[in-house]
Structures are given as structure tokens and as C-alpha cells.
Design a protein around this motif. Structure first.
Motif, PDB file in Angstrom:
ATOM      1  N   SER A  13      47.081  10.882  39.670  1.00 13.59           N
ATOM      2  CA  SER A  13      46.544  11.739  40.732  1.00 13.59           C
ATOM      3  C   SER A  13      47.404  12.983  40.977  1.00 13.59           C
ATOM      4  N   ILE A  14      48.491  13.135  40.236  1.00 11.59           N
ATOM      5  CA  ILE A  14      49.360  14.308  40.409  1.00 11.59           C
ATOM      6  C   ILE A  14      48.542  15.583  40.278  1.00 11.59           C
ATOM      7  N   ASP A  15      48.715  16.476  41.228  1.00 10.13           N
ATOM      8  CA  ASP A  15      47.994  17.742  41.209  1.00 10.13           C
ATOM      9  C   ASP A  15      48.952  18.854  41.624  1.00 10.13           C
ATOM     10  N   THR A  16      49.407  19.619  40.641  1.00 14.33           N
ATOM     11  CA  THR A  16      50.322  20.737  40.908  1.00 14.33           C
ATOM     12  C   THR A  16      49.572  22.069  40.983  1.00 14.33           C
ATOM     13  N   ARG A  17      48.244  21.985  40.952  1.00 14.05           N
ATOM     14  CA  ARG A  17      47.358  23.160  40.940  1.00 14.05           C
ATOM     15  C   ARG A  17      47.461  23.952  39.634  1.00 14.05           C
ATOM     16  N   ASN A  18      47.910  23.240  38.568  1.00 12.48           N
ATOM     17  CA  ASN A  18      47.964  23.828  37.238  1.00 12.48           C
ATOM     18  C   ASN A  18      47.590  22.709  36.267  1.00 12.48           C
ATOM     19  N   SER A  19      46.367  22.739  35.735  1.00 16.00           N
ATOM     20  CA  SER A  19      45.854  21.613  34.944  1.00 16.00           C
ATOM     21  C   SER A  19      46.674  21.360  33.682  1.00 16.00           C
ATOM     22  N   ARG A  21      49.933  21.896  33.248  1.00 18.65           N
ATOM     23  CA  ARG A  21      51.168  21.241  33.686  1.00 18.65           C
ATOM     24  C   ARG A  21      50.886  19.801  34.088  1.00 18.65           C
ATOM     25  N   ASP A  22      49.791  19.559  34.817  1.00 13.04           N
ATOM     26  CA  ASP A  22      49.435  18.204  35.234  1.00 13.04           C
ATOM     27  C   ASP A  22      49.268  17.293  34.024  1.00 13.04           C
ATOM     28  N   GLU A  23      48.573  17.760  32.986  1.00 12.34           N
ATOM     29  CA  GLU A  23      48.390  16.959  31.771  1.00 12.34           C
ATOM     30  C   GLU A  23      49.725  16.681  31.106  1.00 12.34           C
ATOM     31  N   LEU A  25      52.648  16.482  32.570  1.00 15.70           N
ATOM     32  CA  LEU A  25      53.367  15.511  33.397  1.00 15.70           C
ATOM     33  C   LEU A  25      52.869  14.088  33.166  1.00 15.70           C
ATOM     34  N   ARG A  26      51.623  13.923  32.770  1.00 18.28           N
ATOM     35  CA  ARG A  26      51.056  12.589  32.549  1.00 18.28           C
ATOM     36  C   ARG A  26      51.452  11.991  31.196  1.00 18.28           C
TER      37      ARG A  26
END
Length: 133
Positions: A13-19, A21-23, A25-26
Motif C-alpha cells: 500500500s506504499i504510496d509516495t505519489r510516484n508510481s 518509485r513505489d514499484e 520500493l516493492r
């Protein structure tokens, strides 16, 4: 006196408002969501800090690594919610070293320095409902 806190976070559910970067991080370079889908905090001690604060100590688990952290919270108010419950608010923060939790990825910048800081600030805005009994 008998308070406890247990929080489980869905890492996907991490949401840094940058898709992009979010991917990243996962992936296994950071949180490795496929193997470690949640992070967890379980309190071991909650104590008053002055007239309007709390210190919460407990185990924070990220990527299978558990470390003790201490979080100072400030009381932000209480209110009766529309359902008749007493709701209280707290704000707090703590700083962790991401490498303590196996988050090792790093890359050097052309101009010197590195892209990702080792120190990460965790900020909390809590709304809790008082439970009787």
C-alpha cells in the motif's frame, strides 16, 4: 494502565505519489513485498510523558528484522465522535536507520553523495477510540 498498540501495515500500500518509485520500493531491492508483505509494530511499554504526551516503546518488524524503537507522541485533543465514542488524537515521530532492517539498496550520484538516506523519519497521526472494560 493496560494500553497496548499493535499495527500491521500492508507494504504494497506504499504510496509516495510516484508510481515508478513505489514499484521499486516493492521489489527485492527494498521491501521485497512478495516475501515480506507486511510490516508490524507491537508495543512493549507505554508511559506518560509530561501532562500531554506518551512514549511508546516496542518492536518494529520490517523485512523479517525486528528492532526496538521508541516513539514520542504529543496529545492533540479529544472529541466525542458521531457514534458516542471518545476519540483521542496523537502525533509522533521517530527516526530509524533503514539498514537495520535489511534495506540496503543504494546508488552513488554523479555529483557526489548517495541517492537514499540511511536515516528515515517515520511520522504518525493517530486517532484512537477509547474502549471500555
Amino acid at each position: 494502565a493496560n494500553a497496548s498498540i499493535e499495527v500491521t501495515i500492508d507494504v504494497a500500500s506504499i504510496d509516495t505519489r510516484n508510481s515508478q518509485r513505489d514499484e521499486h520500493l516493492r521489489t527485492g531491492e527494498f521491501f521485497d513485498v512478495s516475501n515480506y508483505p507486511t510490516m508490524r509494530f507491537t508495543s512493549t511499554d507505554i508511559s506518560a510523558r509530561g501532562d500531554d504526551g506518551l512514549t511508546v516503546v516496542g518492536g518494529l518488524t520490517i523485512k523479517g528484522q525486528t528492532r526496538q524503537v521508541s516513539i514520542d507522541f504529543d496529545f492533540t485533543g479529544d472529541v466525542q465522535d458521531p457514534w458516542g465514542n471518545t476519540r483521542v488524537g496523537f502525533e509522533g515521530s521517530t527516526v530509524i536507520n533503514r539498514r537495520d532492517f535489511g534495506l540496503e539498496w543504494q546508488t552513488a550520484l554523479d555529483g557526489g553523495g548517495v541517492l537514499v538516506s540511511e536515516k528515515i523519519t517515520l511520522n504518525f497521526d493517530i486517532s484512537a477510540v477509547k474502549q471500555e472494560g
